[in-house]
Scaffold this active site. Structure first.
Site, PDB file in Angstrom:
ATOM      1  N   VAL A 130       0.841  -1.207   0.000  1.00  0.00           N
ATOM      2  CA  VAL A 130       0.000   0.000   0.000  1.00  0.00           C
ATOM      3  C   VAL A 130       0.874   1.253   0.000  1.00  0.00           C
ATOM      4  O   VAL A 130       0.722   2.137  -0.861  1.00  0.00           O
ATOM      5  CB  VAL A 130      -0.940   0.001   1.226  1.00  0.00           C
ATOM      6  N   TYR A 131       1.786   1.331   0.936  1.00  0.00           N
ATOM      7  CA  TYR A 131       2.641   2.514   1.059  1.00  0.00           C
ATOM      8  C   TYR A 131       3.517   2.701  -0.177  1.00  0.00           C
ATOM      9  O   TYR A 131       3.617   3.803  -0.729  1.00  0.00           O
ATOM     10  CB  TYR A 131       3.501   2.374   2.314  1.00  0.00           C
ATOM     11  N   ASN A 132       4.151   1.609  -0.629  1.00  0.00           N
ATOM     12  CA  ASN A 132       5.034   1.711  -1.788  1.00  0.00           C
ATOM     13  C   ASN A 132       4.284   2.134  -3.045  1.00  0.00           C
ATOM     14  O   ASN A 132       4.819   2.872  -3.875  1.00  0.00           O
ATOM     15  CB  ASN A 132       5.757   0.393  -2.027  1.00  0.00           C
TER      16      ASN A 132
ATOM     17  N   THR B 160       1.827   4.136  -3.236  1.00  0.00           N
ATOM     18  CA  THR B 160       1.609   5.584  -3.209  1.00  0.00           C
ATOM     19  C   THR B 160       2.897   6.344  -3.491  1.00  0.00           C
ATOM     20  O   THR B 160       2.872   7.401  -4.143  1.00  0.00           O
ATOM     21  CB  THR B 160       1.026   6.035  -1.856  1.00  0.00           C
ATOM     22  N   LYS B 161       4.012   5.833  -3.007  1.00  0.00           N
ATOM     23  CA  LYS B 161       5.279   6.527  -3.229  1.00  0.00           C
ATOM     24  C   LYS B 161       5.793   6.309  -4.653  1.00  0.00           C
ATOM     25  O   LYS B 161       6.490   7.170  -5.217  1.00  0.00           O
ATOM     26  CB  LYS B 161       6.307   6.081  -2.192  1.00  0.00           C
TER      27      LYS B 161
END
Length: 242
Positions: free
Chosen positions: A150-152, A154-155
């Site tokens: 999820v985080y990756n 977005t980045k």
């Protein structure tokens, strides 16, 4: 005339350190905050007591009209905007993809992707020629660690926006870059991690420590100031992890 910077998430962590550093470098700083006015005011107070210029401005970075109003305030107060440093964002607890809750997915993507896009759009329209736009990614993106889908994701979006916007601003003398920190001792990073996990992550770097917000702020100041020939790049500021 002093250059003017907007630092989103400027009330704490890397954003606060970046705001303080840019102010020490002679910029007037708009310290953005989402909900914690007291911490933003503390940042402004630290800058002004050191002889710098700063104001605190609230905005919901996921709402284009709110972001536009923040730029309006910066222009009204200081006459224009030269540097955007977009540190505001969120991180979810690492979770295997098969177990991801879609409410979490939507929340993280809304803040980290929609928020970045809203800030990028106003920056592209309103940063003065000769300016700089600095987004934030993460060195975790290059490590492909399980649990970070999820985080990756977005980045990865932030890095894609960086590369394309740098080309779309051809002829403006505006640089667009991304800083990708490694493990850094901020509330965002430390929350939910035990001492063993923190120690293990700190020892990944050959320098054998966590980064400090001030370490990242040095890179931000470089990209927002003298680095006029660095454009469309991702700067991994991580002590040598990857």
């Amino acid at each position: 005339m002093a250059r003017v910077a907007i630092v989103t998430g400027g009330s704490g962590g890397i954003g606060q350190a970046s705001a303080l550093k840019l102010a020490r470098d002679g910029m007037a700083v708009v310290v953005h905050y989402g909900g914690n006015r007291d911490v933003a005011d503390e940042t402004v107070k630290a800058i002004t007591e050191d002889g710098g210029k700063a104001i605190a401005v609230q905005a919901d970075i996921t709402e284009p009209a709110s972001v536009a109003a923040m730029f309006d305030q910066a222009e009204q107060e200081y006459g224009g905007v030269d540097v955007i440093v977009h540190t505001a964002g969120v991180m979810n607890q690492p979770t295997p993809l098969v177990d991801v809750d879609f409410d979490t997915l939507d929340r993280v993507h809304r803040i980290n992707i929609r928020g970045t896009f809203a800030v990028a759009q106003q920056a592209a329209r309103r940063v003065r020629d000769g300016g700089a736009i600095v987004f934030f990614s993460t060195s975790v993106l290059g490590l492909n660690l399980p649990g970070y889908t999820v985080y990756n994701a977005t980045k990865g979006a932030a890095e894609a926006i960086t590369m394309i916007l740098a080309k779309e601003l051809r002829g403006r003398d505006v640089t667009v870059n991304t800083v990708a920190p490694g493990p850094t001792a901020t509330k965002l990073f430390l929350d939910g991690k035990d001492e063993e996990t923190i120690s293990r992550l700190a020892n990944q770097a050959p320098l054998e420590r966590l980064g400090q917000p001030e370490d990242i702020a040095e890179a931000v100041a470089f990209l927002g100031g003298p680095a006029r020939w660095v454009n469309g790049q991702v700067m991994r500021v991580n002590g040598g992890i990857a």
